[in-house]
Structure formats: C-alpha cells, structure tokens
Design an enzyme around this catalytic site. Sequence first.
Site, PDB file in Angstrom:
ATOM      1  N   SER A 273       5.131 -47.706   7.355  1.00 39.21           N
ATOM      2  CA  SER A 273       4.060 -48.120   6.443  1.00 39.21           C
ATOM      3  C   SER A 273       4.671 -48.723   5.184  1.00 39.21           C
ATOM      4  O   SER A 273       4.076 -49.571   4.527  1.00 39.21           O
ATOM      5  CB  SER A 273       3.188 -46.927   6.063  1.00 39.21           C
ATOM      6  OG  SER A 273       2.748 -46.276   7.227  1.00 39.21           O
ATOM      7  N   ARG A 274       5.866 -48.283   4.823  1.00 35.48           N
ATOM      8  CA  ARG A 274       6.515 -48.782   3.589  1.00 35.48           C
ATOM      9  C   ARG A 274       7.061 -50.199   3.757  1.00 35.48           C
ATOM     10  O   ARG A 274       7.421 -50.826   2.752  1.00 35.48           O
ATOM     11  CB  ARG A 274       7.632 -47.825   3.148  1.00 35.48           C
ATOM     12  CG  ARG A 274       7.102 -46.497   2.626  1.00 35.48           C
ATOM     13  CD  ARG A 274       8.147 -45.681   1.907  1.00 35.48           C
ATOM     14  NE  ARG A 274       7.567 -44.554   1.181  1.00 35.48           N
ATOM     15  CZ  ARG A 274       7.472 -43.305   1.639  1.00 35.48           C
ATOM     16  NH1 ARG A 274       7.940 -43.004   2.836  1.00 35.48           N
ATOM     17  NH2 ARG A 274       6.921 -42.354   0.910  1.00 35.48           N
TER      18      ARG A 274
ATOM     19  N   HIS B 215       0.422 -47.997  12.122  1.00 34.68           N
ATOM     20  CA  HIS B 215       1.066 -49.137  12.786  1.00 34.68           C
ATOM     21  C   HIS B 215       1.391 -48.739  14.225  1.00 34.68           C
ATOM     22  O   HIS B 215       1.015 -47.632  14.670  1.00 34.68           O
ATOM     23  CB  HIS B 215       2.304 -49.577  12.009  1.00 34.68           C
ATOM     24  CG  HIS B 215       3.235 -48.440  11.678  1.00 34.68           C
ATOM     25  ND1 HIS B 215       3.933 -47.745  12.636  1.00 34.68           N
ATOM     26  CD2 HIS B 215       3.566 -47.862  10.492  1.00 34.68           C
ATOM     27  CE1 HIS B 215       4.668 -46.807  12.059  1.00 34.68           C
ATOM     28  NE2 HIS B 215       4.448 -46.848  10.758  1.00 34.68           N
ATOM     29  N   GLU B 216       2.109 -49.615  14.907  1.00 31.97           N
ATOM     30  CA  GLU B 216       2.380 -49.367  16.332  1.00 31.97           C
ATOM     31  C   GLU B 216       3.159 -48.079  16.567  1.00 31.97           C
ATOM     32  O   GLU B 216       3.100 -47.512  17.653  1.00 31.97           O
ATOM     33  CB  GLU B 216       3.117 -50.546  16.965  1.00 31.97           C
ATOM     34  CG  GLU B 216       2.273 -51.789  17.155  1.00 31.97           C
ATOM     35  CD  GLU B 216       2.288 -52.697  15.933  1.00 31.97           C
ATOM     36  OE1 GLU B 216       2.568 -52.219  14.807  1.00 31.97           O
ATOM     37  OE2 GLU B 216       2.013 -53.896  16.097  1.00 31.97           O
ATOM     38  N   GLY B 217       3.939 -47.632  15.557  1.00 34.57           N
ATOM     39  CA  GLY B 217       4.646 -46.349  15.688  1.00 34.57           C
ATOM     40  C   GLY B 217       3.647 -45.206  15.852  1.00 34.57           C
ATOM     41  O   GLY B 217       3.744 -44.404  16.791  1.00 34.57           O
ATOM     42  N   HIS B 218       2.661 -45.159  14.958  1.00 35.62           N
ATOM     43  CA  HIS B 218       1.623 -44.125  15.066  1.00 35.62           C
ATOM     44  C   HIS B 218       0.840 -44.280  16.371  1.00 35.62           C
ATOM     45  O   HIS B 218       0.501 -43.302  17.028  1.00 35.62           O
ATOM     46  CB  HIS B 218       0.625 -44.243  13.906  1.00 35.62           C
ATOM     47  CG  HIS B 218       1.228 -44.097  12.550  1.00 35.62           C
ATOM     48  ND1 HIS B 218       1.373 -45.162  11.686  1.00 35.62           N
ATOM     49  CD2 HIS B 218       1.714 -43.019  11.902  1.00 35.62           C
ATOM     50  CE1 HIS B 218       1.913 -44.734  10.563  1.00 35.62           C
ATOM     51  NE2 HIS B 218       2.146 -43.457  10.666  1.00 35.62           N
TER      52      HIS B 218
ATOM     53  N   GLY C   2      -1.724 -42.154   7.407  1.00 39.18           N
ATOM     54  CA  GLY C   2      -2.518 -43.373   7.460  1.00 39.18           C
ATOM     55  C   GLY C   2      -1.682 -44.631   7.340  1.00 39.18           C
ATOM     56  O   GLY C   2      -0.465 -44.613   7.494  1.00 39.18           O
TER      57      GLY C   2
ATOM     58  N   GLN D 111      12.676 -34.916   9.602  1.00 41.63           N
ATOM     59  CA  GLN D 111      11.357 -34.277   9.605  1.00 41.63           C
ATOM     60  C   GLN D 111      11.076 -33.649  10.976  1.00 41.63           C
ATOM     61  O   GLN D 111      10.609 -32.514  11.069  1.00 41.63           O
ATOM     62  CB  GLN D 111      10.275 -35.303   9.267  1.00 41.63           C
ATOM     63  CG  GLN D 111       8.863 -34.818   9.504  1.00 41.63           C
ATOM     64  CD  GLN D 111       7.823 -35.790   8.980  1.00 41.63           C
ATOM     65  OE1 GLN D 111       7.601 -35.863   7.786  1.00 41.63           O
ATOM     66  NE2 GLN D 111       7.186 -36.543   9.852  1.00 41.63           N
TER      67      GLN D 111
HETATM   68  O1  PAF Z   1       5.325 -38.346   8.770  1.00 43.37           O
HETATM   69  C1  PAF Z   1       4.333 -38.338   8.017  1.00 43.37           C
HETATM   70  O2  PAF Z   1       3.530 -39.272   7.963  1.00 43.37           O
HETATM   71  C2  PAF Z   1       4.079 -37.125   7.121  1.00 43.37           C
HETATM   72  O3  PAF Z   1       5.269 -36.631   6.608  1.00 43.37           O
HETATM   73  C3  PAF Z   1       3.267 -36.012   7.818  1.00 43.37           C
HETATM   74  C4  PAF Z   1       4.013 -35.400   8.985  1.00 43.37           C
HETATM   75  C5  PAF Z   1       1.934 -36.565   8.285  1.00 43.37           C
HETATM   76  C6  PAF Z   1       2.984 -34.884   6.806  1.00 43.37           C
HETATM   77  O4  PAF Z   1       2.267 -35.351   5.704  1.00 43.37           O
END
Ligand code: PAF
Length: 287
Positions: free
Chosen positions: A186-187, A34-37, A31, A153
Amino acid sequence: MIISGSVKETREQVKEWKRKGLRVGFVPTMGYLHEGHQSLMEAAKKENDRVVASIFVNPIQFGPNEDFASYPRDFEKDAALCESVGVDLVFHPKADEMYKEGFCTYVDMDGLTKELCGKSRPTHFRGVQTVVSKLFHIIPADRAYFGQKDAQQLAVIKKMARDLSMDIEIVGCPIIREADGLAKSSRNTYLNAEERQAALALSRGLAEGRKLVEAGEREAAKVKRAIEVEIEKEKLAKVDYVEVVDFADIMPLADLSAAKEGEVLCAVAVYIGKTRLIDNFIWKAGQ
Ligand code: PAF
C-alpha cells in the site's frame, strides 16, 4: 457481503457460522487493498466456507513520527474488491470501537521483535500483536492469512499463536510482485515516478543475494554485502537494514546452514526518498 463496524455483531455472525460447522478464514488488513491482499482472500476462500476480512488502520502499531495520519485509505474501493473476491463479512471498526477510553492492555514478546524492523520501529510489533489478538477474539476463525512480504510479522504472529495456545492456524502466503519485481505494498502509492523506478533496488539487491546463496554461498556477511552493494548503486536508496536471520527466531545468522528449522530469511528495509519499503526472500536449506 456484510459490512460491520460492530465487535458484537461481527463476533455473533462468526459464532453462528461456527455453530453450523462452517470453517471460517480470516484476512486482517489495514485496507488500501492490492493484489497481495487479494491473494490472501483467494487462499482463504479456497480453504474455508466463509471468509472475513478486517479493514482497520491500527493506530497503536505506528510510531509517533510514522505515517498513521497519511496512511492511504479508500474504503469504497476496498469493499468492492472484497465483494469481487467473495468475502462474506468485512469488519471495519472505528478506532474507538477497538480502543475504548482507558485501554491499557498489550500483547508483547521478548524474542523475535527486537531485530530487523523492531530496531527502527520499537513499538510496532507490540501494536500488531495487540490488534491481531483482539481481532482473533472478535473473529474466532479457523485460519488466518498473512503475507510473507511482512515476514517478521508472520513469524511473530505464528509464535504468538503458539505461545498463547491460540486456537487458530496461521497461514503464510507468498509475496505478490509487480511485473518488474517490486513487491506490492500500500505504501508504493507514496512513490513518485522517479522513486518508483528507484524502488526496484530492493528486489534487484535481493536477487543478487539469492543468486549467491543458490550458488552455494553460506557466509551471511557475504550475502548481506552483495545485497547492499546492489541496493547502494541506486542513489535515491538509503538502506535501513540488510539482514540474514533464522526465520524461526529472527536472530542474525553468521552461517546460513545453522538455521534451526532450515529456513533463512534475507530481509531488507530501504528508504526511497521518505518512503520506507521492505522486501525479502526465504531460503530453505536443501533448496
Ligand atoms: O499487515 C498488516 O496490514 C497489519 O500489520 C495487520 C496484520 C492487519 C495488523 O494491523
């Protein structure tokens, strides 16, 4: 757009789409979108018939002294952004829907998670792998989308999906930046005006490193040093790590030409005041 907090309802809806032969794209998020998501959702929209996004601040990927409680949340705004991009279903579970009392099963990995962020966040990737595995079981999508900003990740999730024979394609998407170069996160909302300016040290440092590599430098120590020197010019910046690793196994490289699959990850984590920010670039041999 369907909004559901229920594992059962979400799974049934996705299965129904799959039964009809529709391709489903999935964007897992915590949640505060932002534009990345948004770019991940747009990619998912383009390549699939239905798009599911999850919004869940996953408690088990935060260490005891990290920012779980203060992690920014704004579900109304997030839902509006999802709707505007054309997301079909938002999965927004409560913590006890995901982790029932007595929960004690985790997904972990021997390799890839010990370096970079794994050093200062020793339980982080176990939490990420566990929640992403759960989400893949709840949302049996064809493809899942992750940003390259969290490059370790992305490598971990790709490896987990391969090692555990998961029936899903993992798609990595480019880093989205502010106009001045700061990677969207987000941070970033934690930064005050002075820190926001200081945070440019990360992208500036990486730009120095990239310049060297593009000029033919292959010695990792020299590339790392150039990045560090640039970042350390900023007095509010405190380096957590500057690393050059093989993107295939996240192991440190001495020579950039030695990357197994030809992809080198130059990654940094830097504290700006109390806020820990990460950024990176991937160099492909032959580039
Ligand atoms: O990248 C993230 O926002 C989180 O690490 C993810 C992949 C949603 C897992 O909680």
